[in-house]
Design a protein around this motif. Sequence first.
Motif, PDB file in Angstrom:
ATOM      1  N   ILE A 176       0.736  -1.104  -0.072  1.00  0.00           N
ATOM      2  CA  ILE A 176       0.028  -0.127  -0.041  1.00  0.00           C
ATOM      3  C   ILE A 176       0.760   1.271   0.147  1.00  0.00           C
ATOM      4  N   ARG A 222      -0.155   4.919  -1.579  1.00  0.00           N
ATOM      5  CA  ARG A 222      -1.486   5.121  -1.517  1.00  0.00           C
ATOM      6  C   ARG A 222      -2.196   5.913  -0.494  1.00  0.00           C
ATOM      7  N   SER A 255      -5.135  -3.541   0.909  1.00  0.00           N
ATOM      8  CA  SER A 255      -4.838  -2.842  -0.363  1.00  0.00           C
ATOM      9  C   SER A 255      -6.441  -3.202  -1.002  1.00  0.00           C
ATOM     10  N   LEU A 256      -6.927  -4.507  -0.833  1.00  0.00           N
ATOM     11  CA  LEU A 256      -8.362  -4.733  -1.309  1.00  0.00           C
ATOM     12  C   LEU A 256      -9.437  -3.620  -0.818  1.00  0.00           C
ATOM     13  N   LEU A 316      -8.978  -0.951   0.755  1.00  0.00           N
ATOM     14  CA  LEU A 316      -8.559   0.482   0.072  1.00  0.00           C
ATOM     15  C   LEU A 316      -9.084   0.770  -0.992  1.00  0.00           C
ATOM     16  N   SER A 317      -9.102  -0.386  -1.840  1.00  0.00           N
ATOM     17  CA  SER A 317      -9.403  -0.145  -3.245  1.00  0.00           C
ATOM     18  C   SER A 317     -11.069  -0.030  -3.367  1.00  0.00           C
ATOM     19  N   LYS A 318     -11.793  -0.813  -2.307  1.00  0.00           N
ATOM     20  CA  LYS A 318     -13.142  -0.722  -2.332  1.00  0.00           C
ATOM     21  C   LYS A 318     -13.613   0.768  -1.793  1.00  0.00           C
ATOM     22  N   ARG A 323     -11.867   5.619  -3.747  1.00  0.00           N
ATOM     23  CA  ARG A 323     -11.949   5.507  -5.019  1.00  0.00           C
ATOM     24  C   ARG A 323     -11.120   6.896  -5.473  1.00  0.00           C
ATOM     25  N   PRO A 324     -10.232   6.422  -6.495  1.00  0.00           N
ATOM     26  CA  PRO A 324      -9.349   7.601  -7.204  1.00  0.00           C
ATOM     27  C   PRO A 324     -10.411   8.416  -7.841  1.00  0.00           C
TER      28      PRO A 324
END
Length: 83
Positions: free
Chosen positions: A19, A22, A73-74, A76-78, A81-82
């Motif tokens: 991570i 990020r 990381s999973l 954070l990706s959910k 959102r960038p």
Amino acid sequence: MFTLAEFSVIAIMISFCGILGRVGPLMLLIMALVEIIAFTLNNQIVYNILGVMDVGGTITRHVFGAFFGLTVSLILSKVVRPK
């Protein structure tokens, strides 16, 4: 006592790689605090309850660090959102 601390730092450094870049320093600190507790519980379960014989402890450290980093990381990706 210091050996267990060193082992938990190794797991934290491995999961940081997943991570890094990020999140900010505060999130890394929170993740490290949660990971130390989870790593200690993982060691107790693997060694005392399951009775796994990992001589150097490298398998448990590296696998736990990698999967913890991937899980964060999973999540954070959910959540994040960038734009």
